[in-house]
Enzyme design. Sequence first.
Site, PDB file in Angstrom:
ATOM      1  N   GLU A 137       0.845   3.209  23.625  1.00 33.60           N
ATOM      2  CA  GLU A 137       0.477   2.621  24.794  1.00 33.60           C
ATOM      3  C   GLU A 137       1.592   2.456  25.700  1.00 33.60           C
ATOM      4  OE1 GLU A 137      -2.443   1.939  25.941  1.00 33.60           O
ATOM      5  OE2 GLU A 137      -3.469   2.350  23.899  1.00 33.60           O
TER       6      GLU A 137
ATOM      7  N   TYR B  27      -2.528  -5.757  29.698  1.00 34.40           N
ATOM      8  CA  TYR B  27      -3.126  -4.457  29.304  1.00 34.40           C
ATOM      9  C   TYR B  27      -2.652  -4.095  27.988  1.00 34.40           C
ATOM     10  CZ  TYR B  27      -4.047   0.312  28.056  1.00 34.40           C
ATOM     11  OH  TYR B  27      -4.490   1.254  27.582  1.00 34.40           O
TER      12      TYR B  27
ATOM     13  N   ASP C 199      -7.032  -1.092  32.203  1.00 35.62           N
ATOM     14  CA  ASP C 199      -5.906  -0.349  32.852  1.00 35.62           C
ATOM     15  C   ASP C 199      -6.862   0.433  34.019  1.00 35.62           C
ATOM     16  OD1 ASP C 199      -7.465   1.713  31.778  1.00 35.62           O
ATOM     17  OD2 ASP C 199      -5.949   2.685  31.176  1.00 35.62           O
TER      18      ASP C 199
END
Length: 361
Positions: A44, A127, A145
């Site tokens: 991520e 996020y 996102d």
Amino acid sequence: MSKVDVDVKTARAVGGQLLDWYEQVKRDLPWRRTRDPYKIWVSEVMLQQTRVETVIPYWNRFVELFPTIEALADAPEPNVLKAWEGLGYYSRVRNLQKGAKVVRDKFGGRVPDTPDEISTLPGVGPYTAGAILSIAYDVDVPAVDGNVFRVLSRIFLIEEDIMKPKTRRTFEGLAEFLIPPGRAASFNQGLMELGATVCIPKNPRCHSCPVKEHCRALEEGVQEELPVKEKKKPPRPVDMTAALLRDGDRVLIRRRPDKGLLAGMWEFPGGERVEGLSLEDSLALHLREAFGVTVEPGRLFVQVQHTFSHLQWDMRVFECAITEGLVRESDDVRWVPVGELETYTFPVAHGKVVKELGGLV
Ligand code: SF4
């Protein structure tokens, strides 16, 4: 419940259709083969501002070099930066390593599984927290996102400016409402996948969209006008200069300060063009201030451009000769044989100079 008006029936239909679609089409990405929260965290962080295709080899190498939280927490910082070299936005990996240390020291080496705890980790915003919690631990929390902003703003015709913090809360509330209970991992990834492959910014592929029957933007023909996003200022152009100083096979490099842009990375010495001075005179001034030497800039060795989110460097590197004084080595200043430059971590723009010199980066 979100402030956007969505009835439960529509929410269940959108959630279900998206899940079915995702299970059929999901791309086989290496981080989707693991439930290890640390490795998902790495993916991520890498995927922020970097494309999937670029991230794949970096992720593979990173988790091989640092296979556990402890391995990353214990690794010397230069090794971690080296593994990140080329991905840019180095504050991401510094925060990742700081976060790994917090997990090692405060959470017994286990990535926390609650929103409150995981949000205390450096660099973990709403996020990333949502992505790790849902994908690794199946917690029913949203992960909003840029893709999700786009998809949801289109399906539900939300015309609020997504640059405003309160709009994020609207989208998070809506995304959470849509999650089919217990299925956050697939639902969140499905939304992101839809945004990445079908509901793309320009020319969205609405004919093959699994939720097209619910899409209000499609109904009104305004897909490409959404999401509403206040224009960002374009990056500021900056004229940069740098010196190529040679001593036989060795060239001079120095370490940037520990704080600020590209902190702690190595570079060819120089700086911004000084107002009212030519590039060559600016360079001579920077080197006098940095090392107390007089240099004479000669021929242009190479010109490189690099764009950051807020700056656009146009950097000209000149072959220089020292006409007065000596540059002595220290922890932050080195004369390095060209063949050894690859062991130092350079920002992308300076890495291009190394390549031009014939050293590998
Ligand atoms: S129908 Fe088109 S605009 Fe609407 S969500 Fe699907 S791809 Fe996006």
